[in-house]
Design a protein around this motif. Structure first.
Motif, PDB file in Angstrom:
ATOM      1  N   THR A  47     -59.068  29.822  31.399  1.00  0.00           N
ATOM      2  CA  THR A  47     -58.636  31.186  31.144  1.00  0.00           C
ATOM      3  C   THR A  47     -57.414  31.514  31.993  1.00  0.00           C
ATOM      4  OG1 THR A  47     -60.920  31.849  30.711  1.00  0.00           O
ATOM      5  CG2 THR A  47     -59.363  33.609  31.195  1.00  0.00           C
ATOM      6  N   GLY A  48     -56.423  32.151  31.376  1.00  0.00           N
ATOM      7  CA  GLY A  48     -55.261  32.643  32.102  1.00  0.00           C
ATOM      8  C   GLY A  48     -55.277  34.159  32.118  1.00  0.00           C
ATOM      9  N   LEU A  49     -54.902  34.755  33.250  1.00  0.00           N
ATOM     10  CA  LEU A  49     -54.825  36.204  33.376  1.00  0.00           C
ATOM     11  C   LEU A  49     -53.409  36.612  33.763  1.00  0.00           C
ATOM     12  CD1 LEU A  49     -58.043  36.984  35.476  1.00  0.00           C
ATOM     13  CD2 LEU A  49     -57.784  37.080  32.997  1.00  0.00           C
ATOM     14  N   ILE A  50     -52.906  37.665  33.137  1.00  0.00           N
ATOM     15  CA  ILE A  50     -51.614  38.246  33.499  1.00  0.00           C
ATOM     16  C   ILE A  50     -51.838  39.743  33.705  1.00  0.00           C
ATOM     17  CG2 ILE A  50     -49.240  38.703  32.782  1.00  0.00           C
ATOM     18  CD1 ILE A  50     -49.472  36.199  30.960  1.00  0.00           C
ATOM     19  N   LEU A  51     -51.571  40.222  34.915  1.00  0.00           N
ATOM     20  CA  LEU A  51     -51.687  41.643  35.211  1.00  0.00           C
ATOM     21  C   LEU A  51     -50.476  42.356  34.617  1.00  0.00           C
ATOM     22  CD1 LEU A  51     -53.163  43.965  36.681  1.00  0.00           C
ATOM     23  CD2 LEU A  51     -51.795  43.388  38.692  1.00  0.00           C
TER      24      LEU A  51
END
Length: 97
Positions: A47-51
């Motif tokens: 999983t990748g997260l970008i704020l």
């Protein structure tokens, strides 16, 4: 190619499936101020997260990291994690599975 037409309400805010196919799922998450997702893992996917907006912290068992705006954070499959909004107006996060 699939698009979702509704928002899924969660105790911490909501999530919206922006796009999905058999290789990737793109989610928009809104986490309300002071709320957090449950401690969970994705056993079969990275999983990748970008704020996108606001401030947030990403926690693992024993470690907490501040997410930096517009930077990508990768979470390996099977790693337990939780995300908390720490800004007054909550946090918008783009999740790539």
């Amino acid at each position: 190619m699939r698009y979702n037409t509704h928002i899924v309400k969660k105790p911490w805010g909501y999530e919206y499936l922006v796009y999905e196919n058999d290789k990737v799922g793109l989610w928009l998450l809104y986490i309300a101020s002071g709320h957090q997702t449950s401690m969970h893992c994705h056993p079969n996917k990275t999983t990748g997260l970008i704020l996108l907006d606001g401030k947030a912290e990403l926690s693992f068992f024993g470690n907490t990291f501040k997410l930096k705006p517009a930077s990508k954070t990768m979470i390996r499959q099977g790693l337990f994690h939780s995300t908390k909004a720490t800004s007054k107006n909550g946090a918008f996060i783009f999740e790539i599975e």
